[in-house]
Design a protein around this motif. Structure first.
Motif, PDB file in Angstrom:
ATOM      1  N   ASN A 219       3.509  32.503  45.970  1.00 47.09           N
ATOM      2  CA  ASN A 219       4.121  33.469  46.892  1.00 47.09           C
ATOM      3  C   ASN A 219       5.023  32.740  47.876  1.00 47.09           C
ATOM      4  N   PRO A 220       6.228  32.384  47.473  1.00 43.11           N
ATOM      5  CA  PRO A 220       7.137  31.606  48.325  1.00 43.11           C
ATOM      6  C   PRO A 220       7.391  32.273  49.671  1.00 43.11           C
ATOM      7  N   GLY A 221       7.313  31.487  50.732  1.00 46.02           N
ATOM      8  CA  GLY A 221       7.692  31.971  52.058  1.00 46.02           C
ATOM      9  C   GLY A 221       6.569  32.563  52.882  1.00 46.02           C
ATOM     10  N   GLN A 222       5.541  33.117  52.248  1.00 43.41           N
ATOM     11  CA  GLN A 222       4.474  33.776  53.007  1.00 43.41           C
ATOM     12  C   GLN A 222       3.794  32.808  53.972  1.00 43.41           C
ATOM     13  N   ALA A 223       3.620  31.567  53.542  1.00 55.53           N
ATOM     14  CA  ALA A 223       2.909  30.585  54.359  1.00 55.53           C
ATOM     15  C   ALA A 223       3.689  30.178  55.610  1.00 55.53           C
ATOM     16  N   LEU A 224       4.972  30.506  55.672  1.00 57.15           N
ATOM     17  CA  LEU A 224       5.783  30.154  56.836  1.00 57.15           C
ATOM     18  C   LEU A 224       5.496  31.056  58.028  1.00 57.15           C
ATOM     19  N   SER A 225       4.974  32.233  57.758  1.00 56.35           N
ATOM     20  CA  SER A 225       4.908  33.275  58.780  1.00 56.35           C
ATOM     21  C   SER A 225       3.952  32.933  59.916  1.00 56.35           C
TER      22      SER A 225
ATOM     23  N   THR B  14      14.504  34.763  29.793  1.00 54.95           N
ATOM     24  CA  THR B  14      15.489  34.647  30.882  1.00 54.95           C
ATOM     25  C   THR B  14      15.208  33.484  31.830  1.00 54.95           C
ATOM     26  N   GLY B  15      14.087  32.780  31.612  1.00 54.75           N
ATOM     27  CA  GLY B  15      13.755  31.651  32.483  1.00 54.75           C
ATOM     28  C   GLY B  15      12.930  32.018  33.700  1.00 54.75           C
ATOM     29  N   HIS B  16      12.442  33.245  33.770  1.00 60.17           N
ATOM     30  CA  HIS B  16      11.567  33.674  34.866  1.00 60.17           C
ATOM     31  C   HIS B  16      10.117  33.458  34.437  1.00 60.17           C
ATOM     32  N   VAL B  17       9.634  32.235  34.587  1.00 56.19           N
ATOM     33  CA  VAL B  17       8.256  31.920  34.194  1.00 56.19           C
ATOM     34  C   VAL B  17       7.552  31.172  35.321  1.00 56.19           C
ATOM     35  N   LEU B  18       6.226  31.221  35.301  1.00 54.71           N
ATOM     36  CA  LEU B  18       5.420  30.548  36.301  1.00 54.71           C
ATOM     37  C   LEU B  18       5.311  29.052  36.016  1.00 54.71           C
ATOM     38  N   PRO B  19       5.002  28.248  37.034  1.00 50.19           N
ATOM     39  CA  PRO B  19       4.636  26.854  36.787  1.00 50.19           C
ATOM     40  C   PRO B  19       3.352  26.794  35.952  1.00 50.19           C
ATOM     41  N   LYS B  20       3.270  25.808  35.085  1.00 49.13           N
ATOM     42  CA  LYS B  20       2.123  25.690  34.181  1.00 49.13           C
ATOM     43  C   LYS B  20       0.811  25.552  34.955  1.00 49.13           C
TER      44      LYS B  20
ATOM     45  N   ARG C 270      14.415  39.915  40.164  1.00 46.52           N
ATOM     46  CA  ARG C 270      13.636  40.317  38.981  1.00 46.52           C
ATOM     47  C   ARG C 270      12.148  40.003  39.156  1.00 46.52           C
ATOM     48  N   GLU C 271      11.568  40.504  40.215  1.00 48.75           N
ATOM     49  CA  GLU C 271      10.154  40.240  40.473  1.00 48.75           C
ATOM     50  C   GLU C 271       9.247  40.759  39.362  1.00 48.75           C
ATOM     51  N   GLU C 272       9.687  41.819  38.693  1.00 46.12           N
ATOM     52  CA  GLU C 272       8.839  42.405  37.644  1.00 46.12           C
ATOM     53  C   GLU C 272       8.631  41.472  36.467  1.00 46.12           C
TER      54      GLU C 272
ATOM     55  N   ILE D  88      13.606  29.050  38.995  1.00 43.96           N
ATOM     56  CA  ILE D  88      13.954  30.245  38.224  1.00 43.96           C
ATOM     57  C   ILE D  88      15.390  30.654  38.556  1.00 43.96           C
ATOM     58  N   PRO D  89      16.016  31.501  37.754  1.00 45.27           N
ATOM     59  CA  PRO D  89      17.372  31.975  38.069  1.00 45.27           C
ATOM     60  C   PRO D  89      17.425  32.636  39.443  1.00 45.27           C
ATOM     61  N   ASN D  90      18.459  32.322  40.208  1.00 43.40           N
ATOM     62  CA  ASN D  90      18.639  32.844  41.571  1.00 43.40           C
ATOM     63  C   ASN D  90      17.470  32.490  42.494  1.00 43.40           C
ATOM     64  N   GLY D  91      16.812  31.382  42.175  1.00 49.55           N
ATOM     65  CA  GLY D  91      15.640  30.993  42.954  1.00 49.55           C
ATOM     66  C   GLY D  91      15.960  30.678  44.408  1.00 49.55           C
ATOM     67  N   LYS D  92      17.093  30.042  44.664  1.00 45.91           N
ATOM     68  CA  LYS D  92      17.462  29.714  46.055  1.00 45.91           C
ATOM     69  C   LYS D  92      17.685  30.990  46.855  1.00 45.91           C
ATOM     70  N   GLU D  93      18.390  31.935  46.270  1.00 45.81           N
ATOM     71  CA  GLU D  93      18.651  33.205  46.957  1.00 45.81           C
ATOM     72  C   GLU D  93      17.338  33.967  47.197  1.00 45.81           C
ATOM     73  N   TYR D  94      16.443  33.890  46.214  1.00 44.98           N
ATOM     74  CA  TYR D  94      15.155  34.575  46.375  1.00 44.98           C
ATOM     75  C   TYR D  94      14.354  33.941  47.508  1.00 44.98           C
ATOM     76  N   TYR D  95      14.425  32.619  47.637  1.00 42.59           N
ATOM     77  CA  TYR D  95      13.685  31.963  48.719  1.00 42.59           C
ATOM     78  C   TYR D  95      14.281  32.322  50.077  1.00 42.59           C
ATOM     79  N   ASP D  96      15.600  32.404  50.168  1.00 40.99           N
ATOM     80  CA  ASP D  96      16.239  32.829  51.417  1.00 40.99           C
ATOM     81  C   ASP D  96      15.762  34.234  51.806  1.00 40.99           C
ATOM     82  N   TYR D  97      15.685  35.112  50.809  1.00 40.21           N
ATOM     83  CA  TYR D  97      15.168  36.464  51.049  1.00 40.21           C
ATOM     84  C   TYR D  97      13.718  36.407  51.517  1.00 40.21           C
ATOM     85  N   SER D  98      12.906  35.561  50.881  1.00 34.55           N
ATOM     86  CA  SER D  98      11.487  35.465  51.218  1.00 34.55           C
ATOM     87  C   SER D  98      11.285  34.955  52.641  1.00 34.55           C
ATOM     88  N   ILE D  99      12.125  33.998  53.050  1.00 35.75           N
ATOM     89  CA  ILE D  99      12.033  33.497  54.426  1.00 35.75           C
ATOM     90  C   ILE D  99      12.270  34.632  55.413  1.00 35.75           C
TER      91      ILE D  99
END
Length: 593
Positions: A532-538, A182-188, A121-123, A270-281
């Motif tokens: 932007n999770p994962g981008q810095a790993l590249s 839905t709990g999809h919010v940014l860190p303060k 749910r990136e949108e 956020i919901p499904n955050g672990k799965e989203y990070y795996d995707y981002s990696i």
């Protein structure tokens, strides 16, 4: 598209049933049909993502801005990638050249990653302080980016695009309201950085408003009638639509959204955050590495680079520990000599002149696209990192190395040689421009961006400084080590934030303990990784793979190893997933023997 695709599939089916498949003419026909599929994909993608067309200098869709946040648009994306994935599944690899096979593998990767992305749910997180639409539109509005303001039609196109942009801003607010539920919010801590950016766009004095800049810079060739009409139209657009839209989203983010923003720092919050990070990696490293593997690699690299830094500390005669040396370098007045931003820009030009004689020794192929160094625009300078913006494919717009100079009296130059190699020459400018200029590549590959390859290449080129006549000053070499350390730290803190429950403050303290960047700079960087999770790993993952491939080639080829040929092999196919690059270099080594 469909007529060509049907013909293409019929040809594949025909030749898969006949012995004539081995004949050269049959392969040639198929090659042409497959090339048509690639061209169709590229053309349809430009219409789907018109900002990409604009950035490439293609003006056909300069008046368009789809609402990327809408359900309808996401459905169209799904249909687009699903259709091409289905088409590619029917293609027989045996009827393709090696270059076409690589194109097929790349396009399948594109389809798979985008379809995977659409499962999240990136949108619901449409705005951050670093990368998102409101910042891109600000750059375009300045008149100094890829949106042209040379003709009356250009000015009218931007008005139409702004009309669509106000719809996007309204949708962003709606999506964020949904995100709260839905709990999809940014860190303060990120929301705090976004709200001033939005507030700046509510400036009521049009002469001071960023979006009025094109009117202040209208070409002298415009007639008085056009000048008056456009001035009135832009004034009305900004006063009646742009400013109210920004005011609405600012009020929302500064109150309701701020109150709902989360206290956690990583995407696991956020919901499904672990799965989203795996995707981002997978997206950003183009590997199957796990967060734990990357974290451990980062710790190992930090230790290795620290030992190299100790040698520089000893060379300059510093008595304290490494952390004290970082503070010494951060605050050394001799490394902050500038009194005007123009001096910073001039220093980069001096660096370029110093290395020019050595570039020919390492690079046979060099781009024709022109190149400039510019200061980052004021409206985004406070939160920006140094960056490279590609030139247009036709070469009419130069590649631009942007460097932020928010306070010139505090600008530390100790890593400027390294920074120029990465962002400019032979880093991003060579890599991107050579790809765009390569007539052998299908169009869709000329503008692809795989961060592991692109950022990995740029980080690899930082290690070429001594070969290019730079790093004669120990502080500049320490700057290179510092930049490499910065990327090694990223492996630790990005995975720490997003998979190990680290807080923003923990990540900042880890960085402060291991590198010489200022606290303000480190804070901005950590917040960038949060956005932007994962981008810095590249960067480090890509650099290590290219260095591994060079070492392999040097060992196996011995006296036959040619550094120009190696660099050409890495650069000629443009951005590719790392596994495909490794396959290509391995084949080149075998053939070179």
């Amino acid at each position: 598209m469909k007529k060509i695709l049907i013909l293409s599939l019929c040809v594949f089916s025909l030749y898969s049933c006949k012995d004539e498949v081995k004949k050269e003419p049959a392969v040639a026909i198929n090659n042409t049909e497959f090339d048509d599929v690639l061209d169709d994909y590229f053309e349809e993608s430009l219409k789907l993502y018109p900002l990409n067309a604009t950035s490439q200098g293609d003006t056909r869709y300069n008046d368009m801005l789809p609402n990327f946040l809408s359900d309808e648009f996401r459905t169209s994306e799904n249909d687009f990638y699903s259709s091409y994935k289905k088409t590619l599944a029917e293609v027989d690899d045996k009827l393709l050249t090696s270059s076409q096979q690589m194109s097929k593998e790349i396009l399948l990767w594109e389809c798979d990653r985008n379809l995977e992305r659409l499962g999240f749910r990136e949108e619901l997180l449409p705005i951050n302080q670093m990368w998102t639409m409101q910042l891109m539109m600000g750059q375009l509005a300045s008149g100094a980016s890829s949106q042209p303001f040379k003709t009356v039609e250009d000015y009218d196109n931007w008005l139409k695009r702004l009309e669509d942009y106000t719809s996007w801003l309204a949708s962003a607010k709606v999506r964020m309201e949904e995100g709260i539920k839905t709990g999809h919010v940014l860190p303060k801590s990120l929301v705090v950085k976004i709200t001033p950016q939005l507030k700046d766009m509510t400036e009521p004095n049009l002469d001071n408003h960023l979006f009025f800049t094109p009117i202040k810079n209208m070409p002298d060739s415009f007639s008085d009638v056009d000048v008056d009409r456009l001035t009135e139209a832009y004034s009305a657009m900004i006063s009646e639509k742009i400013i109210p839209a920004y005011q609405s989203i600012y009020d929302f983010m500064n109150t309701e959204y701020m109150a709902a923003a989360r206290t956690t720092s990583g995407i696991e919050g956020i919901p499904n955050g672990k799965e989203y990070y795996d995707y981002s990696i997978k997206l950003y490293t183009t590997t199957d590495m796990t967060a734990d593997e990357i974290h451990q690699l980062g710790l190992s690299e930090v230790a290795r680079i620290s030992s190299e830094m100790e040698k520089i500390k000893k060379e300059v005669g510093f008595e304290g520990d490494l952390k004290a040396f970082f503070d010494f370098v951060r605050n050394k007045k001799e490394l902050m000599p500038f009194t005007s931003p123009e001096q910073v820009i001039e220093n980069f030009k001096v660096i370029h002149e110093k290395m020019k004689p050595q570039v020919d020794k390492l690079f046979g192929n060099q781009p024709k696209t022109p190149f400039e160094v510019r200061r980052t625009e004021a409206f985004r300078e406070a939160s920006a990192s140094a960056e490279y913006n590609p030139g247009s494919i036709d070469g009419t717009r130069p590649g631009i190395f942007y460097t932020p100079i928010p306070d010139v009296t505090k600008y530390n130059m100790y890593s400027d040689e390294d920074l120029f190699l990465h962002e400019a020459i032979p880093g991003h400018h060579f890599q991107i421009s050579l790809t765009q200029e390569n007539e052998e590549l299908p169009k869709f590959r000329k503008t692809l961006w795989y961060s592991a390859y692109g950022e990995g290449w740029a980080l690899y080129t930082e290690s070429l400084g001594k070969e290019l006549g730079l790093y004669t000053d120990p502080y500049q070499y320490f700057g290179m080590l510092g930049a490499e350390m910065h990327r090694a730290i990223r492996l630790v803190v990005d995975t720490g934030l997003h998979s190990k429950g680290w807080t923003r403050e923990q990540a900042i303290q880890y960085s402060l303990a291991n590198e010489a960047e200022s606290e303000a700079g480190i804070t901005s960087e950590i917040e960038r990784y949060m956005a932007n999770p994962g981008q810095a790993l590249s960067y480090k993952i890509g650099q290590l793979k290219i260095m591994e491939l060079r070492a392999k080639a040097e060992k196996e080829l011995g006296d036959k190893f040619d550094i120009k040929a190696f660099h050409n092999q890495v650069l000629e196919t443009g951005c590719v997933p790392l596994a495909l690059l490794e396959k290509k270099i391995t084949t080149w080594i075998l053939n070179s023997k």
